[in-house]
Design a protein around this motif. Structure first.
Motif, PDB file in Angstrom:
ATOM      1  N   ALA A   3     -11.537   7.920   0.277  1.00  0.00           N
ATOM      2  CA  ALA A   3     -11.327   6.691   1.146  1.00  0.00           C
ATOM      3  C   ALA A   3     -10.339   6.012   0.584  1.00  0.00           C
ATOM      4  O   ALA A   3      -9.720   6.157  -0.992  1.00  0.00           O
ATOM      5  CB  ALA A   3     -12.370   5.818   0.809  1.00  0.00           C
ATOM      6  N   CYS A   4      -9.046   5.800   1.390  1.00  0.00           N
ATOM      7  CA  CYS A   4      -7.956   4.927   1.029  1.00  0.00           C
ATOM      8  C   CYS A   4      -7.531   4.144   2.021  1.00  0.00           C
ATOM      9  O   CYS A   4      -8.051   3.945   3.228  1.00  0.00           O
ATOM     10  CB  CYS A   4      -6.837   6.019   0.582  1.00  0.00           C
ATOM     11  N   VAL A   5      -6.330   3.435   1.941  1.00  0.00           N
ATOM     12  CA  VAL A   5      -5.717   2.445   2.997  1.00  0.00           C
ATOM     13  C   VAL A   5      -4.395   2.780   3.175  1.00  0.00           C
ATOM     14  O   VAL A   5      -3.812   3.361   2.378  1.00  0.00           O
ATOM     15  CB  VAL A   5      -6.095   0.952   2.580  1.00  0.00           C
ATOM     16  N   ASN A   6      -4.124   2.385   4.358  1.00  0.00           N
ATOM     17  CA  ASN A   6      -2.405   2.582   4.619  1.00  0.00           C
ATOM     18  C   ASN A   6      -1.853   1.058   4.168  1.00  0.00           C
ATOM     19  O   ASN A   6      -2.459   0.339   4.005  1.00  0.00           O
ATOM     20  CB  ASN A   6      -2.216   2.990   6.139  1.00  0.00           C
ATOM     21  N   VAL A   7      -0.584   1.224   4.638  1.00  0.00           N
ATOM     22  CA  VAL A   7       0.393   0.004   4.239  1.00  0.00           C
ATOM     23  C   VAL A   7      -0.110  -1.270   5.046  1.00  0.00           C
ATOM     24  O   VAL A   7       0.155  -2.312   4.561  1.00  0.00           O
ATOM     25  CB  VAL A   7       1.684   0.018   4.205  1.00  0.00           C
ATOM     26  N   GLN A   8      -0.760  -1.222   6.014  1.00  0.00           N
ATOM     27  CA  GLN A   8      -1.225  -2.069   6.929  1.00  0.00           C
ATOM     28  C   GLN A   8      -2.965  -2.636   6.593  1.00  0.00           C
ATOM     29  O   GLN A   8      -3.324  -3.485   7.338  1.00  0.00           O
ATOM     30  CB  GLN A   8      -1.141  -1.928   8.412  1.00  0.00           C
TER      31      GLN A   8
END
Length: 96
Positions: free
Chosen positions: A53-58
């Protein structure tokens, strides 16, 4: 990571103030766990060894499948096709 239409922004390497990264990461983690559970129930956990699990810049959550064997990718494609066919069949039955 960017798809061909540019919908997915790059992964967040540097955090920015005011972006709720935790919400996106938590959603991605929950989704990764749900996918891993389904694959385990099918006995396919060894074909898909790691979800991240990770996130993008937004701040939108992303689930990374990691590196898999070509046979595992074909198996995943078959599962998606079978699921799509089952959904179409179920939908057409409810409209008759």
């Amino acid at each position: 990571m960017t798809d061909r239409r540019g919908v997915i922004a790059p992964r967040a390497e540097t955090l920015k103030a005011g972006v709720n990264y935790v919400r996106g990461w938590a959603k991605a983690r929950c989704s990764a766990e749900a996918l891993a559970k389904q694959l385990t129930q099918l006995g396919l956990e060894s074909d898909f060894p790691a979800f991240t699990a990770c996130v993008n810049v937004q701040g939108a959550g992303l689930v990374r499948l990691d590196t898999i064997r070509p046979e595992a990718a074909l198996l995943l494609a078959d599962l998606i096709r079978a699921g799509a066919a089952a959904r179409r069949t179920r939908t057409s039955c409810t409209h008759n």
